[in-house]
Design a protein around this motif. Structure first.
Motif, PDB file in Angstrom:
ATOM      1  N   ALA A   1      -3.453  -4.926  -2.006  1.00  0.00           N
ATOM      2  CA  ALA A   1      -3.681  -3.509  -2.287  1.00  0.00           C
ATOM      3  C   ALA A   1      -5.113  -3.096  -1.966  1.00  0.00           C
ATOM      4  O   ALA A   1      -5.379  -1.922  -1.665  1.00  0.00           O
ATOM      5  N   TYR A   2      -6.028  -4.047  -1.991  1.00  0.00           N
ATOM      6  CA  TYR A   2      -7.438  -3.727  -1.781  1.00  0.00           C
ATOM      7  C   TYR A   2      -7.728  -3.379  -0.325  1.00  0.00           C
ATOM      8  O   TYR A   2      -7.344  -4.104   0.593  1.00  0.00           O
ATOM      9  N   SER A   3      -8.410  -2.249  -0.122  1.00  0.00           N
ATOM     10  CA  SER A   3      -8.838  -1.844   1.216  1.00  0.00           C
ATOM     11  C   SER A   3     -10.211  -1.202   1.117  1.00  0.00           C
ATOM     12  O   SER A   3     -10.368  -0.174   0.450  1.00  0.00           O
TER      13      SER A   3
ATOM     14  N   ARG B   1       0.819  -1.211   0.000  1.00  0.00           N
ATOM     15  CA  ARG B   1       0.000   0.000   0.000  1.00  0.00           C
ATOM     16  C   ARG B   1       0.856   1.266   0.000  1.00  0.00           C
ATOM     17  O   ARG B   1       0.499   2.263  -0.647  1.00  0.00           O
ATOM     18  N   LEU B   2       1.978   1.237   0.690  1.00  0.00           N
ATOM     19  CA  LEU B   2       2.879   2.395   0.697  1.00  0.00           C
ATOM     20  C   LEU B   2       3.511   2.597  -0.672  1.00  0.00           C
ATOM     21  O   LEU B   2       3.721   3.732  -1.113  1.00  0.00           O
ATOM     22  N   GLN B   3       3.843   1.499  -1.372  1.00  0.00           N
ATOM     23  CA  GLN B   3       4.435   1.615  -2.702  1.00  0.00           C
ATOM     24  C   GLN B   3       3.456   2.189  -3.721  1.00  0.00           C
ATOM     25  O   GLN B   3       3.875   2.816  -4.704  1.00  0.00           O
ATOM     26  N   LEU B   4       2.161   1.995  -3.483  1.00  0.00           N
ATOM     27  CA  LEU B   4       1.145   2.507  -4.405  1.00  0.00           C
ATOM     28  C   LEU B   4       0.672   3.914  -4.033  1.00  0.00           C
ATOM     29  O   LEU B   4       0.042   4.594  -4.843  1.00  0.00           O
TER      30      LEU B   4
ATOM     31  N   ILE C   1      -6.082   2.660  -1.776  1.00  0.00           N
ATOM     32  CA  ILE C   1      -4.878   3.234  -2.385  1.00  0.00           C
ATOM     33  C   ILE C   1      -4.657   2.556  -3.732  1.00  0.00           C
ATOM     34  O   ILE C   1      -4.697   1.334  -3.834  1.00  0.00           O
ATOM     35  N   GLY C   2      -4.393   3.332  -4.769  1.00  0.00           N
ATOM     36  CA  GLY C   2      -4.133   2.756  -6.080  1.00  0.00           C
ATOM     37  C   GLY C   2      -5.374   2.119  -6.685  1.00  0.00           C
ATOM     38  O   GLY C   2      -6.501   2.297  -6.205  1.00  0.00           O
ATOM     39  N   THR C   3      -5.188   1.373  -7.750  1.00  0.00           N
ATOM     40  CA  THR C   3      -6.288   0.674  -8.402  1.00  0.00           C
ATOM     41  C   THR C   3      -6.831  -0.402  -7.468  1.00  0.00           C
ATOM     42  O   THR C   3      -6.073  -1.179  -6.898  1.00  0.00           O
ATOM     43  N   GLN C   4      -8.148  -0.434  -7.299  1.00  0.00           N
ATOM     44  CA  GLN C   4      -8.777  -1.378  -6.375  1.00  0.00           C
ATOM     45  C   GLN C   4      -9.513  -2.485  -7.137  1.00  0.00           C
ATOM     46  O   GLN C   4     -10.325  -2.207  -8.020  1.00  0.00           O
ATOM     47  N   ARG C   5      -9.202  -3.715  -6.778  1.00  0.00           N
ATOM     48  CA  ARG C   5      -9.885  -4.880  -7.349  1.00  0.00           C
ATOM     49  C   ARG C   5     -10.329  -5.761  -6.187  1.00  0.00           C
ATOM     50  O   ARG C   5      -9.491  -6.209  -5.412  1.00  0.00           O
ATOM     51  N   HIS C   6     -11.609  -5.999  -6.094  1.00  0.00           N
ATOM     52  CA  HIS C   6     -12.122  -6.796  -4.985  1.00  0.00           C
ATOM     53  C   HIS C   6     -12.379  -8.220  -5.448  1.00  0.00           C
ATOM     54  O   HIS C   6     -13.395  -8.513  -6.092  1.00  0.00           O
ATOM     55  N   TYR C   7     -11.441  -9.109  -5.132  1.00  0.00           N
ATOM     56  CA  TYR C   7     -11.622 -10.523  -5.420  1.00  0.00           C
ATOM     57  C   TYR C   7     -12.130 -11.213  -4.154  1.00  0.00           C
ATOM     58  O   TYR C   7     -11.625 -10.986  -3.061  1.00  0.00           O
ATOM     59  N   LYS C   8     -13.134 -12.093  -4.304  1.00  0.00           N
ATOM     60  CA  LYS C   8     -13.675 -12.794  -3.142  1.00  0.00           C
ATOM     61  C   LYS C   8     -12.666 -13.766  -2.557  1.00  0.00           C
ATOM     62  O   LYS C   8     -12.579 -13.960  -1.342  1.00  0.00           O
ATOM     63  N   ASN C   9     -11.888 -14.391  -3.434  1.00  0.00           N
ATOM     64  CA  ASN C   9     -10.863 -15.337  -3.030  1.00  0.00           C
ATOM     65  C   ASN C   9      -9.936 -15.588  -4.211  1.00  0.00           C
ATOM     66  O   ASN C   9     -10.117 -14.982  -5.281  1.00  0.00           O
ATOM     67  N   SER C  10      -8.977 -16.471  -4.038  1.00  0.00           N
ATOM     68  CA  SER C  10      -7.994 -16.719  -5.092  1.00  0.00           C
ATOM     69  C   SER C  10      -8.632 -17.291  -6.352  1.00  0.00           C
ATOM     70  O   SER C  10      -8.241 -16.932  -7.473  1.00  0.00           O
ATOM     71  N   PHE C  11      -9.597 -18.184  -6.179  1.00  0.00           N
ATOM     72  CA  PHE C  11     -10.248 -18.788  -7.342  1.00  0.00           C
ATOM     73  C   PHE C  11     -11.061 -17.745  -8.105  1.00  0.00           C
ATOM     74  O   PHE C  11     -11.094 -17.752  -9.340  1.00  0.00           O
TER      75      PHE C  11
END
Length: 315
Positions: A144-146, A37-40, A151-161
């Protein structure tokens, strides 16, 4: 059987190294979430823009307050899956690569020669980076998602699959390869220093009778000098997390950067050289325990495996 007479198979080394790294990532993951998050933060913004996080400790405290343990350990599941191919490859292929390169140039396979150790470390790191790239990509995006302090581009994935299927659906096979060039650069640089330094330091401590070979302090002292911090890590995070755009020919490409070199150059122009080192403290807080625990536990697990498989007779 003597310790020196037995050589671990590549599969055995792969599994031991992967398990050791999984233990390490459980400890280091909160610092990596903060680092990501700091890098983004303030990406490609002159002057750095609005600061959500002041430093690594502030990032971890705010993450804990707003997201709890789930936020602190965001991406941990896929981090486990990633550590097995990455560090399993690095720790299992390093010695075979090093011995093979030594033999090619007519040197003894047991000699610790700096140049062949560097090449073997880089090569084993590249293998791990290529195999594990899709998982590292998902991990970076999930960290990165919060929902509280984006912060930065946000993508909300429910899980790895869900992440794997979403990337396939929206970006195709190329989506899984995104950032691989940056991953190769970053991992090759780190592994070329980390593994040879660890082995050299350990051999020096034991060879000069400073510490016994089976001492935990030997493992800790050897591991402590292995951590490195490079701007390539910042480039990797940004390459993975950048937004994408679809071209007229149907290809999905990164909207901000063409390559890790382009990323570093654009970061330098807009944020200055310090932009390369955003999250350095968090990186140090991650890499130090992660390196120490991975390399230490790799030796411990290998010794336990010897005890279990062949008993104490190998000593």
């Amino acid at each position: 059987m003597s310790a020196g007479a037995y050589q671990f198979s590549t599969t055995e080394s792969f599994l031991c190294g992967g398990l050791a790294a999984c233990i390490a990532v459980t400890v280091s993951n909160p610092a990596e979430v903060a680092k990501t998050r700091l890098q983004l933060q303030g990406e490609l913004v002159k002057g750095g823009g609005l600061k959500v996080y002041n430093n690594a400790f502030d990032a971890m405290i705010k993450t804990w307050r707003n997201e709890g343990i789930r936020g602190m350990q965001r991406g941990l599941g896929v981090a486990y899956a990633y550590q097995i191919p990455l560090n399993g490859s690095r720790l299992s292929f390093y010695e075979p690569f090093r011995r093979t390169i030594n033999r090619v140039f007519g040197w003894s396979s047991t000699d610790q020669i700096p140049i062949t150790s560097l090449v073997a470390g880089a090569a084993s790191g590249v293998v791990g980076a290529v195999i594990g790239n899709p998982l590292f990509l998902i991990k970076a995006r999930m960290q990165a998602y919060s929902p509280a302090l984006p912060i930065g581009t946000q993508r909300h994935y429910k899980n790895s699959f869900d992440a794997l299927t979403t990337i396939w659906r929206t970006e195709g096979i190329r989506g899984y390869l995104r950032g691989m060039d940056a991953a190769i650069l970053r991992t090759a640089m780190g592994s070329s220093v980390q593994l040879p330094t660890y082995n050299w330091t350990k051999n020096q401590l034991v060879g000069h009778a400073i510490l016994p070979g089976d001492s935990v302090w030997t493992f800790l002292a050897s591991s402590a000098v292995s951590g490195v911090c490079v701007p390539a890590d910042t480039a990797l995070t940004r390459m993975y997390n950048q937004p994408t755009t679809k071209l007229p020919d149907g290809r999905v490409v990164g909207a901000l950067y063409k390559s890790p070199i382009d990323c570093l150059w654009r970061t330098l122009k807009t944020e200055g050289v310090l932009g390369w080192y955003k999250g350095s403290l968090a990186h140090f807080l991650r890499i130090t325990p992660h390196t120490i625990i991975t390399l230490t536990m790799n030796d411990v697990i290998r010794n336990l495996y010897k005890d279990f498989a062949w008993g104490k007779s190998y000593v």
